[in-house]
Design a protein around this motif. Sequence first.
Motif: not given
Length: 428
Positions: A331-333, A335-340
């Motif tokens: 989920l952390l990865a 979240a980072g992918g959606l942010l980018v």
Amino acid sequence: MPQPDLTLTPAGPALAPRYREHPASGPLVRHRPPHRPAPRNPYLRLFALPGTRAFTAGNLIARMPSGMFGVSAVIMIAGRYDSYALAGAVTATGLAAGALAAPWIARLVDRRGQARVAVPAAAYMALGQLLLALCVHEKAPAWTLFLIAAATATAPNMGGMSRARWAHLLRGDPDALHTANAFEQAVDELCFMLGPVLAAFLGSMLFPEAGTLAAATLLLGGALLLAAQRSTEPPIAPRTAAGSPLRTRGMVPLLAVFLATGAVFGSMEVVALAFVDGPVAGPVLALQAAGSCAAGLLYGRARRTARLRTCLAAMALLMAMPLLAATTGSLLALAGGLLVAGMATAPTMLTGMGLVQRLTPASQLNEGMTLAVTALLAGVAAGSATGGWAADHAPFPAFGFLAPIAAATLALALCTATGVGRRTRVQA
């Protein structure tokens, strides 16, 4: 001697600003005391204009539900009927109906004024959402959900009305208008960042229908506050024989690009909610809007703008980030992918809306921008339905994230094939 006009501000009643015609260029210019220099920050300069803070506050409240209704509907319908496909289809029906109704509501706004149209349209929409929540709570037949979603999708284009106010106040100052449009896009992203979080929190921690009830209340309350700000409301446009802005050269291809772009947002929302499937789904999804909001504010300070094709190419590339992150199962990865991935959204939308403003006559500005939003909503509807189907029939967990990549690639292909943004002309 004419009586001074009053306007509502966060500090209470105050004198409304007076404008005069500039003798050389003709746009509306506000008198500024010579001993008060303009702020250096372009965003602070916007809100130095009297009345802008008040109408922005009301509009922000009214726009917050735009990021809540879809997530709230998915949470309460999927939870009650145990079907993401049904939740996505009902949401898509409401969005499609809203896409059809929005241009007519916008035309009424141009002809009769924002205050006279926005409030009754928002009240009818809020009533429909309350009725939808009641039917879901009682687990009414599925066809009633589709009927209510289609019959009460009358939400006015609050963002379009706010942009029309800025265009009215900042005529003749394209740099300030670019900054204002960037701010409005950031507000859109803020609503889609905070809205899902609030909707997911209310629906998970209180009861499934809580997000829908809160969104309906915010929509009506914000519309009432915006309608009270009469000093910044654009004048009613006279009837023209120009016909629909659809007749303007280049508008239809641009709307086709908006349609495909909307499918990116609709599919990503449903797929991400289904992949996370829990109370943290809202915060994780909100990170996409957070990335877009930050990128939009930075883009608004830039003196140069990118071409729409360049923005779409960046979007198609960055939409692969959530897919790659989802394959890790973290989920952390994700979240980072959606942010980018979100960092391409605001520049793309800001550039596209700028093209709409340049193509649309001033007397039909609200209708032109609403047509763009209509195309987006239609795309979001198609994307929501596709994302719901992919979530229920995925051969592997990350399969659904292919849908937003395909939609972004389609938008880029349409832009390249039609030449959207190469030649635009300013409408009088």
